[in-house]
Design a protein around this motif. Structure first.
Motif, PDB file in Angstrom:
ATOM      1  N   PHE A 157      -8.899  61.691  60.936  1.00 59.50           N
ATOM      2  CA  PHE A 157      -8.507  61.174  62.252  1.00 59.50           C
ATOM      3  C   PHE A 157      -7.855  59.795  62.119  1.00 59.50           C
ATOM      4  O   PHE A 157      -6.799  59.528  62.702  1.00 59.50           O
ATOM      5  CB  PHE A 157      -9.748  61.091  63.144  1.00 59.50           C
ATOM      6  N   VAL A 158      -8.470  58.924  61.337  1.00 60.07           N
ATOM      7  CA  VAL A 158      -7.934  57.574  61.141  1.00 60.07           C
ATOM      8  C   VAL A 158      -6.595  57.618  60.420  1.00 60.07           C
ATOM      9  O   VAL A 158      -5.678  56.858  60.738  1.00 60.07           O
ATOM     10  CB  VAL A 158      -8.949  56.715  60.362  1.00 60.07           C
ATOM     11  N   GLN A 159      -6.458  58.509  59.460  1.00 55.41           N
ATOM     12  CA  GLN A 159      -5.200  58.642  58.729  1.00 55.41           C
ATOM     13  C   GLN A 159      -4.069  59.050  59.667  1.00 55.41           C
ATOM     14  O   GLN A 159      -2.948  58.530  59.579  1.00 55.41           O
ATOM     15  CB  GLN A 159      -5.352  59.667  57.614  1.00 55.41           C
ATOM     16  N   LYS A 160      -4.350  59.967  60.576  1.00 58.68           N
ATOM     17  CA  LYS A 160      -3.331  60.389  61.547  1.00 58.68           C
ATOM     18  C   LYS A 160      -2.954  59.248  62.476  1.00 58.68           C
ATOM     19  O   LYS A 160      -1.790  59.086  62.855  1.00 58.68           O
ATOM     20  CB  LYS A 160      -3.842  61.577  62.348  1.00 58.68           C
ATOM     21  N   LEU A 161      -3.948  58.438  62.854  1.00 56.09           N
ATOM     22  CA  LEU A 161      -3.668  57.279  63.696  1.00 56.09           C
ATOM     23  C   LEU A 161      -2.735  56.307  62.987  1.00 56.09           C
ATOM     24  O   LEU A 161      -1.800  55.774  63.580  1.00 56.09           O
ATOM     25  CB  LEU A 161      -4.972  56.560  64.050  1.00 56.09           C
ATOM     26  N   GLN A 162      -3.001  56.082  61.720  1.00 57.84           N
ATOM     27  CA  GLN A 162      -2.183  55.143  60.944  1.00 57.84           C
ATOM     28  C   GLN A 162      -0.758  55.648  60.752  1.00 57.84           C
ATOM     29  O   GLN A 162       0.176  54.869  60.599  1.00 57.84           O
ATOM     30  CB  GLN A 162      -2.842  54.889  59.593  1.00 57.84           C
ATOM     31  N   MET A 163      -0.587  56.968  60.782  1.00 50.78           N
ATOM     32  CA  MET A 163       0.747  57.558  60.632  1.00 50.78           C
ATOM     33  C   MET A 163       1.428  57.763  61.987  1.00 50.78           C
ATOM     34  O   MET A 163       2.466  58.401  62.088  1.00 50.78           O
ATOM     35  CB  MET A 163       0.632  58.899  59.914  1.00 50.78           C
ATOM     36  N   ASN A 164       0.818  57.205  63.037  1.00 52.59           N
ATOM     37  CA  ASN A 164       1.373  57.304  64.393  1.00 52.59           C
ATOM     38  C   ASN A 164       1.576  58.741  64.856  1.00 52.59           C
ATOM     39  O   ASN A 164       2.476  59.026  65.649  1.00 52.59           O
ATOM     40  CB  ASN A 164       2.714  56.553  64.484  1.00 52.59           C
ATOM     41  N   GLU A 165       0.730  59.621  64.349  1.00 50.16           N
ATOM     42  CA  GLU A 165       0.820  61.015  64.778  1.00 50.16           C
ATOM     43  C   GLU A 165      -0.145  61.319  65.916  1.00 50.16           C
ATOM     44  O   GLU A 165      -0.070  62.361  66.543  1.00 50.16           O
ATOM     45  CB  GLU A 165       0.503  61.946  63.603  1.00 50.16           C
ATOM     46  N   LEU A 166      -1.072  60.389  66.173  1.00 56.89           N
ATOM     47  CA  LEU A 166      -2.094  60.646  67.169  1.00 56.89           C
ATOM     48  C   LEU A 166      -2.517  59.332  67.790  1.00 56.89           C
ATOM     49  O   LEU A 166      -2.669  58.341  67.102  1.00 56.89           O
ATOM     50  CB  LEU A 166      -3.301  61.331  66.515  1.00 56.89           C
ATOM     51  N   GLU A 169      -7.891  58.457  72.865  1.00 59.04           N
ATOM     52  CA  GLU A 169      -8.054  58.278  74.304  1.00 59.04           C
ATOM     53  C   GLU A 169      -8.370  56.828  74.630  1.00 59.04           C
ATOM     54  O   GLU A 169      -7.924  56.300  75.647  1.00 59.04           O
ATOM     55  CB  GLU A 169      -9.176  59.197  74.815  1.00 59.04           C
ATOM     56  N   HIS A 170      -9.143  56.188  73.771  1.00 55.28           N
ATOM     57  CA  HIS A 170      -9.482  54.787  74.000  1.00 55.28           C
ATOM     58  C   HIS A 170      -8.228  53.912  73.966  1.00 55.28           C
ATOM     59  O   HIS A 170      -8.047  53.033  74.804  1.00 55.28           O
ATOM     60  CB  HIS A 170     -10.464  54.322  72.930  1.00 55.28           C
ATOM     61  N   GLN A 171      -7.348  54.181  73.007  1.00 52.24           N
ATOM     62  CA  GLN A 171      -6.118  53.399  72.894  1.00 52.24           C
ATOM     63  C   GLN A 171      -5.195  53.648  74.081  1.00 52.24           C
ATOM     64  O   GLN A 171      -4.551  52.732  74.585  1.00 52.24           O
ATOM     65  CB  GLN A 171      -5.413  53.738  71.581  1.00 52.24           C
TER      66      GLN A 171
END
Length: 234
Positions: A157-166, A169-171
């Motif tokens: 999940f964190v990796q996808k966030l770092q790649m701007n793929e996801l 909801e909090h963000q």
């Protein structure tokens, strides 16, 4: 060995603080199996857990967990007494209580919005918790409380966030609140309502006329020079 466990706990806590916005006081949901293990190993949860996690904690459980311990009778009487000292978090099973594991899983649905830790010795429950991103898992091993390392689901999940793929909801909510605070939402709406108006004539278009005048002046001066030369020749 104790310093090594503290170092691992600090590293894992940093992961959840940085990537999933966990903040003090940390809310820890405990089930009957964890309470029983703490009693058997003489672990003082309320005194020891804040030091291990590195901050104030709120120990809590649900009515379903209490009901389950009551139904198991004298064998888990001590665990029930421990659980009854914790804060009770509301669940959706008021009329029809369910098992402690089912209840705790329902408390971390939809991305674990309340940032709960799950403390359990139930291996089946632990495996299900690991399939959800952003849920820290606590268990007891060799008379010591241990914060499990981030699950593959959380790391992915964190990796996808770092790649701007996801975007979590909090963000998303944070972005909306920030826009409202700065008044950007209203400005964006006003910009959309504005229509492009026809502008006046381009002032640069007048430069062409100036060029013509300069050309006429150059021709006139050249004609005057020719006349002067003729007069001299005469």
């Amino acid at each position: 060995m104790k310093l090594k466990r503290q170092k691992h706990a600090k590293k894992n806590m940093g992961f959840y603080k940085h990537n999933f916005q966990f903040r003090e006081p940390f809310q820890v949901l405990l089930d009957g199996t964890f309470c029983q293990a703490a009693l058997r190993n003489k672990i003082q949860i309320r005194e020891q857990l804040p030091g291990y996690l590195g901050g104030p904690t709120q120990l809590c459980t649900t009515r379903c967990v209490i009901k389950e311990l009551e139904s198991l009778g004298k064998a888990l009487y001590g665990a029930k007494l421990i659980a009854q000292r914790f804060q009770i978090r509301s669940c959706s099973h008021h009329k029809d209580p369910v098992s402690g594991s089912v209840c705790l899983l329902s408390m971390i649905e939809e991305g674990n919005p309340h940032h709960f830790f799950i403390a359990t010795q139930d291996q089946d429950l632990a495996n299900k918790v690991k399939k959800k991103a952003g849920v820290p898992l606590l268990f007891i091993i060799q008379n010591t409380m241990v914060l499990d390392k981030p699950s593959p689901k959380s790391l992915s999940f964190v990796q996808k966030l770092q790649m701007n793929e996801l975007v979590s909801e909090h963000q998303k909510q944070s972005i909306v609140e920030l826009k409202e605070k700065e008044g950007l939402t209203k400005q964006e709406g006003e910009k959309r309502r504005k229509r492009k108006r026809a502008g006046g004539p381009n002032p640069l278009s007048c430069l062409k006329k100036k060029k013509k005048r300069t050309q006429e002046g150059q021709e006139a001066s050249a004609e005057k020079k020719k006349r002067r030369k003729r007069k001299r020749n005469r």
